[in-house]
Design an enzyme around this catalytic site. Structure first.
Site, PDB file in Angstrom:
ATOM      1  N   CYS A   1       0.427  -1.306  -0.056  1.00 20.96           N
ATOM      2  CA  CYS A   1       0.328   0.282   0.045  1.00 20.96           C
ATOM      3  C   CYS A   1       0.769   1.605   0.255  1.00 20.96           C
ATOM      4  O   CYS A   1       0.773   1.733  -0.845  1.00 20.96           O
ATOM      5  CB  CYS A   1      -0.594  -0.411   1.597  1.00 20.96           C
ATOM      6  SG  CYS A   1      -1.985  -1.063   1.349  1.00 20.96           S
TER       7      CYS A   1
HETATM    8  N1  NAD Z   1      -2.429  -5.865   1.078  1.00 17.36           N
HETATM    9  C1  NAD Z   1      -3.382  -4.672   1.927  1.00 17.36           C
HETATM   10  O1  NAD Z   1      -2.730  -4.719   3.084  1.00 17.36           O
HETATM   11  C2  NAD Z   1      -4.776  -4.199   1.721  1.00 17.36           C
HETATM   12  C3  NAD Z   1      -4.877  -3.394   1.759  1.00 17.36           C
HETATM   13  C4  NAD Z   1      -6.052  -2.808   1.769  1.00 17.36           C
HETATM   14  C5  NAD Z   1      -6.290  -2.770   0.262  1.00 17.36           C
HETATM   15  N2  NAD Z   1      -5.661  -2.859  -0.515  1.00 17.36           N
HETATM   16  C6  NAD Z   1      -5.843  -2.794  -2.066  1.00 17.36           C
HETATM   17  O2  NAD Z   1      -6.498  -4.189  -2.304  1.00 17.36           O
HETATM   18  C7  NAD Z   1      -6.415  -4.878  -3.887  1.00 17.36           C
HETATM   19  C8  NAD Z   1      -6.210  -6.007  -3.648  1.00 17.36           C
HETATM   20  O3  NAD Z   1      -4.665  -6.346  -2.755  1.00 17.36           O
HETATM   21  P1  NAD Z   1      -3.883  -7.793  -2.155  1.00 17.36           P
HETATM   22  O4  NAD Z   1      -3.108  -7.342  -1.182  1.00 17.36           O
HETATM   23  O5  NAD Z   1      -5.536  -8.270  -2.161  1.00 17.36           O
HETATM   24  O6  NAD Z   1      -3.416  -8.007  -3.333  1.00 17.36           O
HETATM   25  P2  NAD Z   1      -2.534  -9.828  -3.501  1.00 17.36           P
HETATM   26  O7  NAD Z   1      -1.531  -9.795  -4.825  1.00 17.36           O
HETATM   27  O8  NAD Z   1      -2.005 -10.630  -2.757  1.00 17.36           O
HETATM   28  O9  NAD Z   1      -3.777 -10.698  -4.316  1.00 17.36           O
HETATM   29  C9  NAD Z   1      -4.211 -10.022  -5.682  1.00 17.36           C
HETATM   30  C10 NAD Z   1      -5.250 -11.526  -5.978  1.00 17.36           C
HETATM   31  O10 NAD Z   1      -5.840 -11.079  -7.613  1.00 17.36           O
HETATM   32  C11 NAD Z   1      -5.686 -12.185  -8.280  1.00 17.36           C
HETATM   33  N3  NAD Z   1      -5.913 -11.883  -9.601  1.00 17.36           N
HETATM   34  C12 NAD Z   1      -4.767 -10.890 -10.532  1.00 17.36           C
HETATM   35  N4  NAD Z   1      -5.446 -10.216 -11.271  1.00 17.36           N
HETATM   36  C13 NAD Z   1      -6.756 -11.104 -11.591  1.00 17.36           C
HETATM   37  C14 NAD Z   1      -7.518 -11.156 -12.607  1.00 17.36           C
HETATM   38  N5  NAD Z   1      -7.823 -11.065 -13.802  1.00 17.36           N
HETATM   39  N6  NAD Z   1      -8.793 -12.196 -12.982  1.00 17.36           N
HETATM   40  C15 NAD Z   1      -8.686 -12.770 -11.310  1.00 17.36           C
HETATM   41  N7  NAD Z   1      -7.648 -12.657 -10.318  1.00 17.36           N
HETATM   42  C16 NAD Z   1      -6.590 -12.216 -10.236  1.00 17.36           C
HETATM   43  C17 NAD Z   1      -4.238 -12.571  -8.109  1.00 17.36           C
HETATM   44  O11 NAD Z   1      -3.583 -13.805  -8.197  1.00 17.36           O
HETATM   45  C18 NAD Z   1      -4.084 -12.479  -6.209  1.00 17.36           C
HETATM   46  O12 NAD Z   1      -4.527 -13.493  -6.140  1.00 17.36           O
HETATM   47  C19 NAD Z   1      -4.720  -4.028  -3.972  1.00 17.36           C
HETATM   48  O13 NAD Z   1      -5.679  -3.099  -4.669  1.00 17.36           O
HETATM   49  C20 NAD Z   1      -4.300  -3.058  -2.929  1.00 17.36           C
HETATM   50  O14 NAD Z   1      -3.579  -1.999  -2.802  1.00 17.36           O
HETATM   51  C21 NAD Z   1      -4.465  -4.289   0.090  1.00 17.36           C
END
Ligand code: NAD
Length: 416
Positions: free
Chosen positions: A258
């Site tokens: 983030c």
């Molecule tokens: N990790 C955190 O603490 C956090 C907190 C708040 C917000 N976010 C936001 O949430 C979003 C996701 O973050 P995350 O940490 O869960 O990411 P992550 O990388 O852990 O997970 C994302 C998942 O999406 C999958 N993916 C990618 N493209 C895809 C598609 N076209 N179809 C289906 N699945 C697909 C990936 O394989 C992966 O499993 C981001 O925008 C991030 O900024 C993250």
């Protein structure tokens, strides 16, 4: 009973999907990563906040798949795909565009679609809606669309999905009503704003606020280093003020998915409005300097004992980007290890959450072994399960980048 679809089963999507399943919803969970889908089917969680038992408890109504087609059965679909930066530090909406195209092919009228991925104001309305409308359905009329940012803090147990207020903004009032009804199942408090743009910017404000304040205290840490003042003592004292001050800790730099990424989504968007977001850029610059400052600190500490970094045995304690989790994304420890290696240091590490660092060809070594052999022990991430008191007692030299040895006056300890 509702059927909820979740696209992207990472740190955000998997806990969210499990929360809905836990409330009795049927969940259709889609990820392009077949290994994740297989792991879920086998009842094996790869996210520390989701225990295997929680996954197994909902197995009966949790269907993980790589295929979008099943989403046609869902009443609501939540998009939780990554929103990274390109090499030029510009928003990379590739995963979001792919997800939107995949969903458009199976979108049904009356479905609710909510974007949870962090992004710049305007993404839901200007980028996501038109892609979904390639289905022939109109956003706000034939299907509902909203933005609701995830606030998960991995590893945290006092604030969970249930008791962390959830912000949401709909394309129309009816879209927001639908989103409220959905999230009311898993959250005690909802904060409705007037538009997706306001919700998108709310998330960015939260992250930029942290980034800027961390940079401020990091800049002061570099200054106090020259002045011979203890930054931890100053932060502790300032935090005694009961109002008008909020505590932020100095450290080796920002990590995670983030803070090093999200603020630049806004600075990119701001350029379209002839604005330069100086605070964001400056905070990024200061925070990126921290690993260099920390390595210089190690170099000086060794030098004071007549040792060069070249050939020195350096034990890094904690390599994930934050305490209590194994997430390595953008971890400053990786930069620090690379810099120390460039200087010829023999780096080993210990991290109870990270068994191996493939990019450096290293496995986590037992702590006791490192303490016996290392010329310097560098505390980069302070995991609660690591005995830092033992480290300061046993190690020849400790450089503490997290202030966990604050109570120690021993002369083998050097702090940021
Ligand atoms: N990790 C955190 O603490 C956090 C907190 C708040 C917000 N976010 C936001 O949430 C979003 C996701 O973050 P995350 O940490 O869960 O990411 P992550 O990388 O852990 O997970 C994302 C998942 O999406 C999958 N993916 C990618 N493209 C895809 C598609 N076209 N179809 C289906 N699945 C697909 C990936 O394989 C992966 O499993 C981001 O925008 C991030 O900024 C993250």
């Amino acid at each position: 009973m509702k059927t909820v679809g979740v696209i992207g089963l990472g740190y955000v999507g998997l806990p969210l999907a499990v929360a809905f399943a836990h409330e009795g919803c049927d969940v259709i969970a889609v990820d392009i990563d077949a290994r994740k889908v297989e792991a879920i089917a086998a009842g094996e969680s790869y996210i520390e906040d989701v225990p295997d038992e929680a996954l197994r408890a909902v197995a009966g109504h949790f269907h993980a798949t790589t295929r979008y087609s099943r989403l046609a059965d869902a009443e609501a679909v939540l998009i939780c795909v990554p929103t990274p930066l390109t090499r030029n530090r510009e928003p990379d909406l590739g995963p979001l565009i792919d997800a939107a195209r995949g969903l458009a092919e199976v979108l049904q009228s009356k479905q609710l679609v909510v974007l949870e991925s962090t992004t710049y104001p305007g993404t839901t309305r200007e980028r996501l809606a038109p892609l979904l409308e390639e289905s022939g359905l109109a956003a706000g009329r034939d299907f509902h669309l909203a933005f609701s940012p995830e606030r998960v803090d991995p590893g945290r147990t006092d604030f969970t999905l249930r008791n962390t207020p959830k912000v949401l903004g709909g394309l129309t009032p009816a879209c927001a009503d639908r989103a409220e009804e959905l999230y009311g199942l898993i959250c005690d408090e909802l904060v409705r704003v007037s538009s997706p743009e306001a919700a998108e910017l709310t998330k960015l404000l939260e992250n930029i606020f942290r980034s800027v304040n961390i940079a401020l205290v990091n800049e002061l840490a570099m200054l106090t280093d020259r002045m011979g003042i203890d930054i931890w003592e100053v932060v502790d004292a300032a935090a005694s003020k009961p109002y008008g001050f909020m505590r932020f800790e100095p450290g080796p730099g920002m990590g995670g998915h983030c803070l090093p990424v999200d603020p630049f989504y806004l600075s990119w968007r701001a350029r379209e409005f002839d604005m330069t977001t100086e605070f964001i850029e400056l905070a990024g610059t200061v925070n990126q300097q921290m690993p260099y400052h920390c390595v210089a600190k190690v170099q000086r500490a060794l030098n004071d004992r007549g040792l060069p970094v070249k050939g020195a045995r350096v034990a890094v304690i904690g390599v994930s980007y934050k305490p209590g989790v194994g997430d390595l994304r953008q971890s400053p420890a990786l930069k620090i290890i690379a810099l120390l290696r460039e200087l010829g240091g023999e780096v080993l590490y210990h991290d109870p959450h990270v068994p191996a660092l493939a990019e450096f060809g290293l496995d986590s070594s037992p702590l006791e072994e490192l303490l016996a052999d290392a010329d310097v022990v560098l505390i980069v991430t302070a995991h609660p399960s690591v005995d830092h008191e033992l480290i300061s007692r046993r190690a020849r030299l400790v450089v503490d980048l997290r202030g966990v040895t604050r109570s120690s006056e021993a002369d083998n300890v050097v702090r940021l």
